[in-house]
Scaffold this active site. Structure first.
Site, PDB file in Angstrom:
ATOM      1  N   ASN A  33       0.850  -1.190   0.000  1.00 30.55           N
ATOM      2  CA  ASN A  33       0.000   0.000   0.000  1.00 30.55           C
ATOM      3  C   ASN A  33       0.891   1.248   0.000  1.00 30.55           C
ATOM      4  OD1 ASN A  33       0.530  -1.040   2.699  1.00 30.55           O
ATOM      5  ND2 ASN A  33      -0.708   0.641   3.495  1.00 30.55           N
ATOM      6  N   VAL A  34       0.443   2.243  -0.776  1.00 29.43           N
ATOM      7  CA  VAL A  34       1.175   3.498  -0.936  1.00 29.43           C
ATOM      8  C   VAL A  34       0.211   4.639  -0.646  1.00 29.43           C
ATOM      9  CG1 VAL A  34       2.466   4.969  -2.543  1.00 29.43           C
ATOM     10  CG2 VAL A  34       2.693   2.457  -2.663  1.00 29.43           C
ATOM     11  N   GLU A  35       0.439   5.322   0.485  1.00 31.39           N
ATOM     12  CA  GLU A  35      -0.472   6.392   0.882  1.00 31.39           C
ATOM     13  C   GLU A  35      -0.003   7.739   0.312  1.00 31.39           C
ATOM     14  OE1 GLU A  35      -0.836   6.032   5.156  1.00 31.39           O
ATOM     15  OE2 GLU A  35      -2.112   4.257   4.947  1.00 31.39           O
TER      16      GLU A  35
ATOM     17  N   GLU B  87      -3.123  -4.558  -2.881  1.00 31.23           N
ATOM     18  CA  GLU B  87      -3.673  -5.419  -3.941  1.00 31.23           C
ATOM     19  C   GLU B  87      -3.711  -4.656  -5.271  1.00 31.23           C
ATOM     20  OE1 GLU B  87      -4.966  -4.717  -1.039  1.00 31.23           O
ATOM     21  OE2 GLU B  87      -5.893  -6.450  -0.088  1.00 31.23           O
TER      22      GLU B  87
ATOM     23  N   SER C 276      -2.606  13.606   0.182  1.00 29.11           N
ATOM     24  CA  SER C 276      -3.998  13.754  -0.237  1.00 29.11           C
ATOM     25  C   SER C 276      -4.624  12.365  -0.056  1.00 29.11           C
ATOM     26  CB  SER C 276      -4.055  14.198  -1.709  1.00 29.11           C
ATOM     27  OG  SER C 276      -5.403  14.276  -2.124  1.00 29.11           O
TER      28      SER C 276
ATOM     29  N   CYS D 172     -10.670  -3.010  -4.043  1.00 28.48           N
ATOM     30  CA  CYS D 172      -9.700  -4.036  -4.455  1.00 28.48           C
ATOM     31  C   CYS D 172     -10.393  -5.307  -4.915  1.00 28.48           C
ATOM     32  CB  CYS D 172      -8.753  -4.334  -3.299  1.00 28.48           C
ATOM     33  SG  CYS D 172      -7.598  -2.998  -2.981  1.00 28.48           S
TER      34      CYS D 172
ATOM     35  N   CYS E 194     -10.305  -4.472   0.437  1.00 26.80           N
ATOM     36  CA  CYS E 194     -11.447  -3.555   0.532  1.00 26.80           C
ATOM     37  C   CYS E 194     -12.323  -3.772  -0.712  1.00 26.80           C
ATOM     38  CB  CYS E 194     -10.965  -2.110   0.603  1.00 26.80           C
ATOM     39  SG  CYS E 194     -10.249  -1.484  -0.924  1.00 26.80           S
TER      40      CYS E 194
HETATM   41  N1  THU Z   1      -5.257  -1.426   2.688  1.00 28.76           N
HETATM   42  C1  THU Z   1      -4.598  -2.263   1.825  1.00 28.76           C
HETATM   43  O1  THU Z   1      -3.596  -1.903   1.220  1.00 28.76           O
HETATM   44  N2  THU Z   1      -5.074  -3.537   1.665  1.00 28.76           N
HETATM   45  C2  THU Z   1      -6.143  -4.044   2.362  1.00 28.76           C
HETATM   46  O2  THU Z   1      -6.485  -5.219   2.140  1.00 28.76           O
HETATM   47  C3  THU Z   1      -6.863  -3.204   3.315  1.00 28.76           C
HETATM   48  C4  THU Z   1      -6.437  -1.790   3.418  1.00 28.76           C
HETATM   49  C5  THU Z   1      -4.738  -0.061   2.851  1.00 28.76           C
HETATM   50  C6  THU Z   1      -4.102   0.223   4.185  1.00 28.76           C
HETATM   51  C7  THU Z   1      -4.130   1.748   4.251  1.00 28.76           C
HETATM   52  O3  THU Z   1      -3.091   2.280   3.456  1.00 28.76           O
HETATM   53  C8  THU Z   1      -5.487   2.025   3.638  1.00 28.76           C
HETATM   54  O4  THU Z   1      -5.792   0.888   2.794  1.00 28.76           O
HETATM   55  C9  THU Z   1      -5.457   3.293   2.820  1.00 28.76           C
HETATM   56  O5  THU Z   1      -6.529   3.330   1.906  1.00 28.76           O
END
Ligand code: THU
Length: 130
Positions: A42-44, A55, A47, A89, A86
């Site tokens: 995951n890459v936040e 995923e 914003s 995904c 989520c």
């Molecule tokens: N997040 C995922 O990358 N995979 C999942 O299965 C559930 C949640 C990420 C973690 C956090 O970065 C959040 O979703 C941001 O939308």
């Protein structure tokens, strides 16, 4: 049975996550029908709405490499129960391989499993031939 190579790759990806805001790291790894392995974290973003899930990162890399089908995806997190994809995904996974196996596991050894369509029954599909 969860593919041990994917399990390891998902754990490696988990360590690469860029998640300074949620501090919630997730790694995903998938194997394509042709046998290739792709992974993503995951890459936040400052914003917040631009955050991309692990995923999505893995699927984006798979498709960008010309692959269109995967047989299994493994998601690793240190959450209990294990983080599962989520809704966004689930649709992104469904686009390419609704029959693929999904394994979500954590550091405690808990595993949630099913097929993509178990996680997203009646997923949305446009008929590309239309
Ligand atoms: N997040 C995922 O990358 N995979 C999942 O299965 C559930 C949640 C990420 C973690 C956090 O970065 C959040 O979703 C941001 O939308």
């Amino acid at each position: 049975m969860m593919d041990p190579v994917l399990a390891e790759q998902a754990k490696f990806a988990f360590q690469q996550a860029y998640a300074p805001f949620s501090r919630f790291h997730v790694g995903a790894a998938l194997r394509t029908k042709s046998g290739k392995v792709f992974f993503g974290a995951n890459v936040e973003n400052s914003s917040y709405g631009l955050a991309r899930c692990a995923e999505q990162s893995a699927i984006q890399t798979m498709a960008s490499n010309g692959e269109r089908e995967f047989t299994e995806v493994v998601v690793y997190s240190e959450a209990s129960p294990p983080a599962s994809p989520c809704g966004a995904c689930r649709q992104i996974l469904f686009e390419f391989s609704p029959e693929a196996k999904v394994y979500c596991y954590n550091h405690l050894g808990d595993v949630i499993e099913g097929t993509v369509q178990d996680f997203l029954p009646h997923g949305f599909r446009l008929n590309p031939d239309r």
